[in-house]
Scaffold this active site. Sequence first.
Site, PDB file in Angstrom:
ATOM      1  NE  ARG A  49      13.716 116.061  66.874  1.00 26.81           N
ATOM      2  CZ  ARG A  49      12.790 115.684  65.990  1.00 26.81           C
ATOM      3  NH1 ARG A  49      13.102 115.558  64.713  1.00 26.81           N
ATOM      4  NH2 ARG A  49      11.560 115.451  66.396  1.00 26.81           N
ATOM      5  CG  ASP A  51      20.599 116.707  63.380  1.00 26.58           C
ATOM      6  OD1 ASP A  51      19.443 116.362  63.683  1.00 26.58           O
ATOM      7  OD2 ASP A  51      20.864 117.801  62.835  1.00 26.58           O
ATOM      8  NE  ARG A 201      25.748 119.531  61.332  1.00 25.53           N
ATOM      9  CZ  ARG A 201      25.171 118.530  60.659  1.00 25.53           C
ATOM     10  NH1 ARG A 201      24.104 117.910  61.187  1.00 25.53           N
ATOM     11  NH2 ARG A 201      25.641 118.160  59.499  1.00 25.53           N
TER      12      ARG A 201
END
Length: 257
Positions: A49, A51, A201
């Site tokens: 996945r 974001d 991140r």
Amino acid sequence: MRYFICFSYCGSKYQGSQSQPESPTVQGELERALSLILRQPTPVVMAGRTDAGVHAEEMWGHVDLPDTFPTEHLVFRLNGILPADIALRRIVPVCESAHARFDAISRTYEYRITTQKDPFHIGTRTRVRKGLDFQRMNQAANSLIGKQDFQSFSRTKTDVKTFFCTITQAYWRIEKTDNAGHVLEATFVITANRFLRNMVRAIVGTLFEIGYGKRDVEDMETVIAARDRRAAGESAPANGLFLTQIGYPSSIFMPIP
């Protein structure tokens, strides 16, 4: 019969890659297009996945198609239905037990930054202030290499069995400088066997603080050892992050006639 599909997308308009009720997602668009062609619900199992706002140059998924379904022109047909910001690259047959997520052995992300205001990088590079020390950031990135507990860079309240990941490369690559040698564009490259949610991140945000001199280079080791998200820096914005490659063992792919 099971197939792997490879596709790319610009994530700016999507609430992530994974399907969510009442929200536009990459998985949702893929399943909608496949269902229109096959005239039946067709789930896609994603390799992972991303974001909201994160992009992918190479994402994989697997899908089961009827044995008699002609796949020769499926890429062309799907690209005719999919929105402009999602592109199917190829579809390849795999063994029946192959799994797009669990069979992946490596993943590579790139985080792309610019120090200039550039209308052609809107949504695809994060604009940062000048003055980053890339030598310091690369020294700190060396501390990431190896199998370690990366809980400090994981989103809190995430459902995982382990925070251990094995990072095999992590470094900054200078892409463009001006005549005085000042960095205009750069890319952080990181490869691991798996990643935690928000991990890249959070790492980049921590490296920014080191690059701007707000932390010492040695602080990266301290952050890792803390196993506490509060010890790391703020997460870098999503728009500069790209999934660029997923590695699989060659044994899962079927020979193409």
